[in-house]
Motif scaffolding. Structure first.
Motif, mmCIF file in Angstrom:
data_model
loop_
_atom_site.group_PDB
_atom_site.id
_atom_site.type_symbol
_atom_site.label_atom_id
_atom_site.label_comp_id
_atom_site.label_asym_id
_atom_site.label_seq_id
_atom_site.Cartn_x
_atom_site.Cartn_y
_atom_site.Cartn_z
ATOM 1 N N VAL A 24 -9.821 -44.875 -17.365
ATOM 2 C CA VAL A 24 -10.632 -45.072 -16.155
ATOM 3 C C VAL A 24 -9.687 -45.320 -14.978
ATOM 4 O O VAL A 24 -8.684 -46.037 -15.107
ATOM 5 C CB VAL A 24 -11.599 -46.265 -16.318
ATOM 6 N N ASN A 25 -10.012 -44.714 -13.828
ATOM 7 C CA ASN A 25 -9.258 -44.930 -12.579
ATOM 8 C C ASN A 25 -10.210 -45.437 -11.499
ATOM 9 O O ASN A 25 -11.394 -45.076 -11.492
ATOM 10 C CB ASN A 25 -8.631 -43.624 -12.079
ATOM 11 N N ILE A 26 -9.675 -46.224 -10.587
ATOM 12 C CA ILE A 26 -10.436 -46.577 -9.383
ATOM 13 C C ILE A 26 -9.578 -46.211 -8.174
ATOM 14 O O ILE A 26 -8.387 -46.546 -8.104
ATOM 15 C CB ILE A 26 -10.817 -48.067 -9.349
ATOM 16 N N MET A 27 -10.191 -45.516 -7.230
ATOM 17 C CA MET A 27 -9.521 -45.077 -6.013
ATOM 18 C C MET A 27 -10.120 -45.797 -4.801
ATOM 19 O O MET A 27 -11.312 -46.099 -4.774
ATOM 20 C CB MET A 27 -9.691 -43.560 -5.841
ATOM 21 N N ASN A 28 -9.293 -46.069 -3.804
ATOM 22 C CA ASN A 28 -9.780 -46.740 -2.598
ATOM 23 C C ASN A 28 -10.379 -45.736 -1.616
ATOM 24 O O ASN A 28 -10.543 -44.551 -1.948
ATOM 25 C CB ASN A 28 -8.666 -47.573 -1.958
ATOM 26 N N GLN A 29 -10.666 -46.174 -0.420
ATOM 27 C CA GLN A 29 -11.340 -45.320 0.573
ATOM 28 C C GLN A 29 -10.443 -44.212 1.112
ATOM 29 O O GLN A 29 -10.908 -43.331 1.838
ATOM 30 C CB GLN A 29 -11.861 -46.182 1.731
ATOM 31 N N ASP A 30 -9.141 -44.266 0.768
ATOM 32 C CA ASP A 30 -8.224 -43.189 1.157
ATOM 33 C C ASP A 30 -7.938 -42.246 -0.009
ATOM 34 O O ASP A 30 -7.085 -41.363 0.100
ATOM 35 C CB ASP A 30 -6.892 -43.789 1.651
ATOM 36 N N GLY A 31 -8.641 -42.466 -1.137
ATOM 37 C CA GLY A 31 -8.440 -41.612 -2.297
ATOM 38 C C GLY A 31 -7.203 -41.951 -3.102
ATOM 39 O O GLY A 31 -6.800 -41.174 -3.978
ATOM 40 N N ILE A 45 -2.427 -39.947 -4.796
ATOM 41 C CA ILE A 45 -3.665 -39.422 -4.197
ATOM 42 C C ILE A 45 -4.455 -38.676 -5.267
ATOM 43 O O ILE A 45 -3.900 -37.874 -6.037
ATOM 44 C CB ILE A 45 -3.364 -38.459 -3.033
ATOM 45 N N HIS A 46 -5.763 -38.943 -5.324
ATOM 46 C CA HIS A 46 -6.653 -38.284 -6.290
ATOM 47 C C HIS A 46 -7.563 -37.346 -5.496
ATOM 48 O O HIS A 46 -8.442 -37.784 -4.757
ATOM 49 C CB HIS A 46 -7.483 -39.339 -7.030
ATOM 50 N N SER A 47 -7.320 -36.032 -5.647
ATOM 51 C CA SER A 47 -8.062 -35.046 -4.841
ATOM 52 C C SER A 47 -9.557 -35.074 -5.155
ATOM 53 O O SER A 47 -10.399 -34.847 -4.275
ATOM 54 C CB SER A 47 -7.501 -33.642 -5.054
ATOM 55 N N GLY A 48 -9.896 -35.335 -6.416
ATOM 56 C CA GLY A 48 -11.314 -35.429 -6.766
ATOM 57 C C GLY A 48 -11.989 -36.573 -6.039
ATOM 58 O O GLY A 48 -13.146 -36.467 -5.589
ATOM 59 N N ALA A 49 -11.263 -37.680 -5.882
ATOM 60 C CA ALA A 49 -11.818 -38.835 -5.161
ATOM 61 C C ALA A 49 -12.039 -38.502 -3.689
ATOM 62 O O ALA A 49 -13.025 -38.936 -3.076
ATOM 63 C CB ALA A 49 -10.882 -40.037 -5.306
ATOM 64 N N LEU A 50 -11.129 -37.704 -3.124
ATOM 65 C CA LEU A 50 -11.288 -37.316 -1.720
ATOM 66 C C LEU A 50 -12.573 -36.512 -1.515
ATOM 67 O O LEU A 50 -13.276 -36.679 -0.513
ATOM 68 C CB LEU A 50 -10.074 -36.493 -1.262
ATOM 69 N N LEU A 51 -12.897 -35.654 -2.495
ATOM 70 C CA LEU A 51 -14.145 -34.882 -2.416
ATOM 71 C C LEU A 51 -15.367 -35.801 -2.513
ATOM 72 O O LEU A 51 -16.353 -35.624 -1.795
ATOM 73 C CB LEU A 51 -14.192 -33.852 -3.549
ATOM 74 N N ILE A 72 -14.841 -37.029 -14.581
ATOM 75 C CA ILE A 72 -15.968 -37.247 -13.672
ATOM 76 C C ILE A 72 -15.593 -38.363 -12.704
ATOM 77 O O ILE A 72 -15.060 -39.400 -13.108
ATOM 78 C CB ILE A 72 -17.242 -37.639 -14.448
ATOM 79 N N ASN A 73 -15.869 -38.159 -11.426
ATOM 80 C CA ASN A 73 -15.573 -39.147 -10.382
ATOM 81 C C ASN A 73 -16.855 -39.470 -9.624
ATOM 82 O O ASN A 73 -17.569 -38.555 -9.187
ATOM 83 C CB ASN A 73 -14.518 -38.599 -9.423
ATOM 84 N N LEU A 74 -17.116 -40.755 -9.481
ATOM 85 C CA LEU A 74 -18.394 -41.181 -8.899
ATOM 86 C C LEU A 74 -18.157 -42.200 -7.775
ATOM 87 O O LEU A 74 -17.226 -43.024 -7.848
ATOM 88 C CB LEU A 74 -19.283 -41.819 -9.972
ATOM 89 N N ILE A 83 -17.341 -47.593 -0.842
ATOM 90 C CA ILE A 83 -16.132 -48.413 -0.692
ATOM 91 C C ILE A 83 -15.014 -47.966 -1.631
ATOM 92 O O ILE A 83 -13.911 -48.531 -1.598
ATOM 93 C CB ILE A 83 -16.447 -49.902 -0.943
ATOM 94 N N GLY A 84 -15.268 -46.956 -2.457
ATOM 95 C CA GLY A 84 -14.253 -46.471 -3.371
ATOM 96 C C GLY A 84 -14.845 -45.470 -4.344
ATOM 97 O O GLY A 84 -16.015 -45.069 -4.229
ATOM 98 N N VAL A 85 -14.023 -45.070 -5.302
ATOM 99 C CA VAL A 85 -14.443 -44.071 -6.301
ATOM 100 C C VAL A 85 -13.969 -44.550 -7.665
ATOM 101 O O VAL A 85 -12.850 -45.071 -7.803
ATOM 102 C CB VAL A 85 -13.827 -42.694 -5.993
ATOM 103 N N ILE A 86 -14.805 -44.366 -8.678
ATOM 104 C CA ILE A 86 -14.396 -44.648 -10.048
ATOM 105 C C ILE A 86 -14.427 -43.346 -10.830
ATOM 106 O O ILE A 86 -15.373 -42.552 -10.697
ATOM 107 C CB ILE A 86 -15.275 -45.722 -10.715
ATOM 108 N N GLY A 87 -13.347 -43.113 -11.590
ATOM 109 C CA GLY A 87 -13.257 -41.866 -12.344
ATOM 110 C C GLY A 87 -12.991 -42.113 -13.813
ATOM 111 O O GLY A 87 -12.274 -43.043 -14.181
ATOM 112 N N VAL A 88 -13.588 -41.265 -14.653
ATOM 113 C CA VAL A 88 -13.356 -41.323 -16.095
ATOM 114 C C VAL A 88 -12.647 -40.024 -16.483
ATOM 115 O O VAL A 88 -13.119 -38.928 -16.168
ATOM 116 C CB VAL A 88 -14.681 -41.457 -16.875
#
Length: 352
Positions: A24-31, A45-51, A72-74, A83-88
């Motif tokens: 599991v990853n968590i990305m901030n508001q800048d991805g 940088i996580h490009s999926g999080a940016l999307l 999957i990134n949500l 406020i951020g993105v969580i990815g599995v």
């Protein structure tokens, strides 16, 4: 704007990964990846999080690339804000069943953290404000009344201050005593950090005052009890003075009441008088072997009754008279004269 702290994010990742067998990853508001089960991916940088941040919806990645892995990134939402993105990480077909569960878990934990932080910030503000009230000179201003209302403190309630001075300096013991007292306090009753190893308990009634005293009676503390006062600062100063005067008089009582010591506490306004200071210095330095200070205290406590004083000090009457004459010759003050005796006693209270 809210943001997720990396330490909080890593805590969420660790908790989620205990129940699902995927990274599991968590990305901030800048991805940027700020927490991950795979430490090598941090700060990238996580490009999926940016999307996800751009489209404000879930994004699935079906193939690994140089910049990202399948998964999957949500979006993580708080107060209608992304406020951020969580990815599995994994094949979306295999992990899709976990996606919504992971997102909801993350949002619940984030919400819990922000609520706790807000509560903590409120409590810190209130505690700081209460301490400032203990140092206040004069009546409450309109600004203070307004701030107290915002913090839920009713300044119209008269209160009794119990100043608790810890004899046991162990920090854990200090915390244990405070936690025990909080259980018995009601609305509009507070505990204030006063200074090192000392705190103040503000209560609304004499009956609650007695409950607190009973709770603390077998503990390693001294308690200064004020009168019931409209101003918190007045009550706290009274409790503080009760302890200081009690210590100066070498009183063994655990509970020192301003009501019983207020007259003697007024003598502290003489502090800084060099003549009084010199009396005590002379009696300590030149009269130490003769126990002249103890003689003065016994003389006061026994109302000048020579036989009782001699018995109390375990000395002969002639020895007692010699000591009294020695005090007179050293200080110029005759203990048998009431005003001179009061001056010597005042000097003792101030400078012992």
């Amino acid at each position: 704007m809210h943001s997720i702290d990396s330490k909080i994010a890593q805590g969420i990742v660790n908790r989620v990964m205990k129940v699902i067998p995927y990274n599991v990853n968590i990305m901030n508001q800048d991805g940027v990846i700020i927490a991950s089960g795979d430490r090598s991916r941090l700060n990238k940088i996580h490009s999926g999080a940016l999307l996800v941040l751009e489209e404000k919806k879930s994004v699935e990645i079906h193939k690994d690339t140089d910049k990202e892995k399948a998964g999957i990134n949500l979006p993580i939402m708080f107060s209608n804000e992304t406020i951020g993105v969580i990815g599995v990480t994994g094949n979306p077909d295999d992990i899709r069943q976990f996606g919504e569960l992971v997102r909801i878990t993350a949002e619940l934990l984030v919400n819990e953290h922000f609520i706790f932080s807000k509560k903590k910030a409120f409590e810190m503000h209130r505690d700081k404000f209460l301490y400032e009230l203990t140092q206040l000179d004069g009546e409450y201003s309109e600004r203070i009344k307004q701030e107290s209302n915002e913090l839920g403190i009713n300044l119209d309630v008269p209160r009794i201050a119990l100043v608790i001075s810890m004899k046991n300096k162990d920090f854990n013991y200090y915390v244990k005593i405070k936690d025990k007292l909080w259980m018995f306090l009601e609305k509009q009753e507070f505990i204030i950090e006063y200074f090192e190893n000392t705190f103040v308990v503000l209560v609304n009634t004499p009956s609650k005052q007695n409950i607190i005293i009973d709770i603390l009676y077998n503990e390693e503390v001294e308690i200064g009890v004020s009168l019931k006062e409209a101003l918190i600062s007045t009550a706290v100063k009274q409790g503080d003075l009760a302890i200081k005067v009690g210590k100066a008089l070498n009183k063994d009582e655990k509970v020192l009441r301003y009501e019983e010591l207020y007259f003697l506490s007024t003598l502290t306004t003489c502090k800084g008088n060099e003549i009084l200071k010199r009396h005590i210095e002379i009696l300590k330095n030149e009269g130490n072997k003769l126990d002249l200070i103890d003689t003065i205290l016994s003389y006061i406590e026994n109302s000048g009754e020579i036989n009782t004083i001699s018995k109390n000090l375990n000395i002969h009457r002639n020895t007692l008279n010699y000591r009294l004459e020695k005090i007179h010759s050293l200080t110029g003050k005759n203990p048998k004269n009431f005003l001179d005796l009061l001056e010597l006693y005042t000097a003792y209270i101030l400078y012992n």
